[in-house]
Design a protein around this motif. Structure first.
Motif, PDB file in Angstrom:
ATOM      1  N   TYR A  32       5.176  -6.010  -1.799  1.00  0.00           N
ATOM      2  CA  TYR A  32       4.418  -6.112  -3.037  1.00  0.00           C
ATOM      3  C   TYR A  32       3.088  -5.356  -2.993  1.00  0.00           C
ATOM      4  N   SER A  33       2.416  -5.363  -1.859  1.00  0.00           N
ATOM      5  CA  SER A  33       1.133  -4.633  -1.771  1.00  0.00           C
ATOM      6  C   SER A  33       1.342  -3.141  -1.983  1.00  0.00           C
ATOM      7  N   GLU A  34       2.408  -2.618  -1.363  1.00  0.00           N
ATOM      8  CA  GLU A  34       2.710  -1.198  -1.530  1.00  0.00           C
ATOM      9  C   GLU A  34       3.101  -0.889  -2.975  1.00  0.00           C
ATOM     10  N   ALA A  35       3.839  -1.804  -3.580  1.00  0.00           N
ATOM     11  CA  ALA A  35       4.242  -1.613  -4.975  1.00  0.00           C
ATOM     12  C   ALA A  35       3.024  -1.536  -5.885  1.00  0.00           C
ATOM     13  N   ILE A  36       2.111  -2.492  -5.735  1.00  0.00           N
ATOM     14  CA  ILE A  36       0.918  -2.520  -6.577  1.00  0.00           C
ATOM     15  C   ILE A  36       0.077  -1.263  -6.371  1.00  0.00           C
ATOM     16  N   ALA A  37      -0.033  -0.832  -5.113  1.00  0.00           N
ATOM     17  CA  ALA A  37      -0.801   0.389  -4.828  1.00  0.00           C
ATOM     18  C   ALA A  37      -0.195   1.589  -5.536  1.00  0.00           C
ATOM     19  N   ASP A  38       1.129   1.675  -5.547  1.00  0.00           N
ATOM     20  CA  ASP A  38       1.776   2.799  -6.220  1.00  0.00           C
ATOM     21  C   ASP A  38       1.627   2.713  -7.735  1.00  0.00           C
ATOM     22  N   TYR A  39       1.712   1.519  -8.286  1.00  0.00           N
ATOM     23  CA  TYR A  39       1.510   1.378  -9.739  1.00  0.00           C
ATOM     24  C   TYR A  39       0.090   1.807 -10.106  1.00  0.00           C
ATOM     25  N   ASP A  40      -0.874   1.454  -9.251  1.00  0.00           N
ATOM     26  CA  ASP A  40      -2.257   1.869  -9.506  1.00  0.00           C
ATOM     27  C   ASP A  40      -2.395   3.392  -9.456  1.00  0.00           C
ATOM     28  N   LYS A  41      -1.701   4.012  -8.509  1.00  0.00           N
ATOM     29  CA  LYS A  41      -1.726   5.479  -8.425  1.00  0.00           C
ATOM     30  C   LYS A  41      -1.088   6.108  -9.659  1.00  0.00           C
ATOM     31  N   SER A  42       0.000   5.490 -10.127  1.00  0.00           N
ATOM     32  CA  SER A  42       0.661   5.991 -11.329  1.00  0.00           C
ATOM     33  C   SER A  42      -0.277   5.935 -12.531  1.00  0.00           C
ATOM     34  N   ILE A  43      -0.961   4.795 -12.670  1.00  0.00           N
ATOM     35  CA  ILE A  43      -1.889   4.620 -13.789  1.00  0.00           C
ATOM     36  C   ILE A  43      -3.071   5.580 -13.668  1.00  0.00           C
ATOM     37  N   LYS A  44      -3.510   5.814 -12.445  1.00  0.00           N
ATOM     38  CA  LYS A  44      -4.618   6.749 -12.230  1.00  0.00           C
ATOM     39  C   LYS A  44      -4.251   8.150 -12.703  1.00  0.00           C
ATOM     40  N   GLN A  45      -2.992   8.537 -12.480  1.00  0.00           N
ATOM     41  CA  GLN A  45      -2.546   9.871 -12.902  1.00  0.00           C
ATOM     42  C   GLN A  45      -2.382   9.954 -14.417  1.00  0.00           C
ATOM     43  N   ASN A  46      -1.995   8.832 -15.025  1.00  0.00           N
ATOM     44  CA  ASN A  46      -1.784   8.839 -16.473  1.00  0.00           C
ATOM     45  C   ASN A  46      -2.038   7.429 -16.999  1.00  0.00           C
ATOM     46  N   ARG A  47      -3.218   7.212 -17.536  1.00  0.00           N
ATOM     47  CA  ARG A  47      -3.597   5.858 -17.967  1.00  0.00           C
ATOM     48  C   ARG A  47      -2.761   5.357 -19.144  1.00  0.00           C
ATOM     49  N   LYS A  48      -2.012   6.253 -19.774  1.00  0.00           N
ATOM     50  CA  LYS A  48      -1.150   5.833 -20.880  1.00  0.00           C
ATOM     51  C   LYS A  48       0.320   5.690 -20.454  1.00  0.00           C
ATOM     52  N   TYR A  49       0.565   5.735 -19.157  1.00  0.00           N
ATOM     53  CA  TYR A  49       1.933   5.575 -18.655  1.00  0.00           C
ATOM     54  C   TYR A  49       2.243   4.077 -18.637  1.00  0.00           C
ATOM     55  N   SER A  50       2.677   3.564 -19.773  1.00  0.00           N
ATOM     56  CA  SER A  50       2.703   2.121 -20.033  1.00  0.00           C
ATOM     57  C   SER A  50       3.629   1.348 -19.110  1.00  0.00           C
ATOM     58  N   ILE A  51       4.751   1.928 -18.706  1.00  0.00           N
ATOM     59  CA  ILE A  51       5.715   1.191 -17.897  1.00  0.00           C
ATOM     60  C   ILE A  51       5.123   0.805 -16.551  1.00  0.00           C
ATOM     61  N   ALA A  52       4.164   1.580 -16.042  1.00  0.00           N
ATOM     62  CA  ALA A  52       3.528   1.240 -14.766  1.00  0.00           C
ATOM     63  C   ALA A  52       2.733  -0.059 -14.888  1.00  0.00           C
ATOM     64  N   TYR A  53       2.089  -0.257 -16.036  1.00  0.00           N
ATOM     65  CA  TYR A  53       1.374  -1.514 -16.262  1.00  0.00           C
ATOM     66  C   TYR A  53       2.359  -2.689 -16.290  1.00  0.00           C
ATOM     67  N   ILE A  54       3.481  -2.485 -16.985  1.00  0.00           N
ATOM     68  CA  ILE A  54       4.486  -3.555 -17.074  1.00  0.00           C
ATOM     69  C   ILE A  54       4.996  -3.912 -15.682  1.00  0.00           C
ATOM     70  N   ASN A  55       5.302  -2.902 -14.897  1.00  0.00           N
ATOM     71  CA  ASN A  55       5.827  -3.160 -13.556  1.00  0.00           C
ATOM     72  C   ASN A  55       4.785  -3.823 -12.654  1.00  0.00           C
ATOM     73  N   LYS A  56       3.543  -3.392 -12.771  1.00  0.00           N
ATOM     74  CA  LYS A  56       2.486  -4.024 -11.975  1.00  0.00           C
ATOM     75  C   LYS A  56       2.324  -5.488 -12.371  1.00  0.00           C
ATOM     76  N   ALA A  57       2.344  -5.753 -13.662  1.00  0.00           N
ATOM     77  CA  ALA A  57       2.220  -7.142 -14.128  1.00  0.00           C
ATOM     78  C   ALA A  57       3.378  -7.993 -13.617  1.00  0.00           C
ATOM     79  N   TYR A  58       4.575  -7.416 -13.616  1.00  0.00           N
ATOM     80  CA  TYR A  58       5.747  -8.150 -13.121  1.00  0.00           C
ATOM     81  C   TYR A  58       5.576  -8.502 -11.642  1.00  0.00           C
ATOM     82  N   THR A  59       5.090  -7.553 -10.851  1.00  0.00           N
ATOM     83  CA  THR A  59       4.873  -7.808  -9.430  1.00  0.00           C
ATOM     84  C   THR A  59       3.806  -8.881  -9.225  1.00  0.00           C
ATOM     85  N   LEU A  60       2.739  -8.805  -9.986  1.00  0.00           N
ATOM     86  CA  LEU A  60       1.687  -9.822  -9.879  1.00  0.00           C
ATOM     87  C   LEU A  60       2.218 -11.204 -10.238  1.00  0.00           C
TER      88      LEU A  60
END
Length: 202
Positions: A32-60
């Motif tokens: 889970y820590s690695e997953a969250i880190a990758d979702y954060d990297k995804s969002i950093k590259q594109n703050r409007k990449y909405s599915i990354a937020y959904i996936n991060k929320a699911y992991t949390l």
């Protein structure tokens, strides 16, 4: 798969989708820590990449960090106010926290964007019934049945709202139909039995 994602990131280190997809793989592996880190990297590259937020929320949420998941979805909504799943997923979390009014508000917003989302309509109907808006609950169930006429849960949920309004004949009719589409629907049998008992049909 992981090796390929790593190679893809080397080739395209600024592509949000790759980080998100690798994060999803980590989540499946319960890293889970690695997953969250990758979702954060995804969002950093594109703050409007909405599915990354959904996936991060699911992991949390899987980690029991529901309040943080709500914050992530709220950020997703700010970044992309027209992304219905952010509202609908936040509504689920609000409902689990017994914040029905907030959940209802999010279902309203999400359904404005995705008016034919059957699952959201049924969940909103259940909340409306809890909030004693039986007419609204019935209306949502009827909307579902206009989309999916064989949806047994919609008939049952409508019957529950009709129970509060003492619409006994309608309850029986909806339970009859629910049982046709789901023959082992114990809840529908129960509410129908209670209704028949109440009106003296033993």
């Amino acid at each position: 798969a992981l090796k390929d994602f790593n190679n893809a990131i080397i080739l395209e280190p600024l592509k949000a989708e790759i980080y998100n997809n690798r994060g999803y793989l980590f989540n499946l592996q319960k890293k889970y820590s690695e997953a969250i880190a990758d979702y954060d990297k995804s969002i950093k590259q594109n703050r409007k990449y909405s599915i990354a937020y959904i996936n991060k929320a699911y992991t949390l949420k899987e980690l029991g960090r529901d309040s943080e998941a709500i914050q992530v979805l709220s950020t997703a909504i700010i970044a992309n106010p027209t992304f219905a799943p952010a509202y609908l997923n936040r509504a689920l979390l609000f409902k689990e926290q017994h914040e029905n009014e907030k959940a209802l508000a999010d279902y309203n917003k999400g359904l404005m964007l995705e008016p034919k989302d059957v699952d959201a309509l049924l969940k909103r109907a259940a909340i409306k019934d809890e909030l004693h808006d039986e007419v609204g609950a019935i209306d949502d169930c009827t909307r579902v049945l206009n989309i999916a006429p064989d949806n047994a849960l919609a008939y049952y949920t409508r019957a529950c709202a009709e129970w509060d309004l003492k619409q006994y004949q309608k309850i029986i009719e909806d339970c009859n139909t629910a049982i046709i589409y789901k023959p082992k629907y114990s809840e529908a049998f129960t509410i129908r039995a209670n209704t028949l008992d109440l009106i003296g049909h033993y």
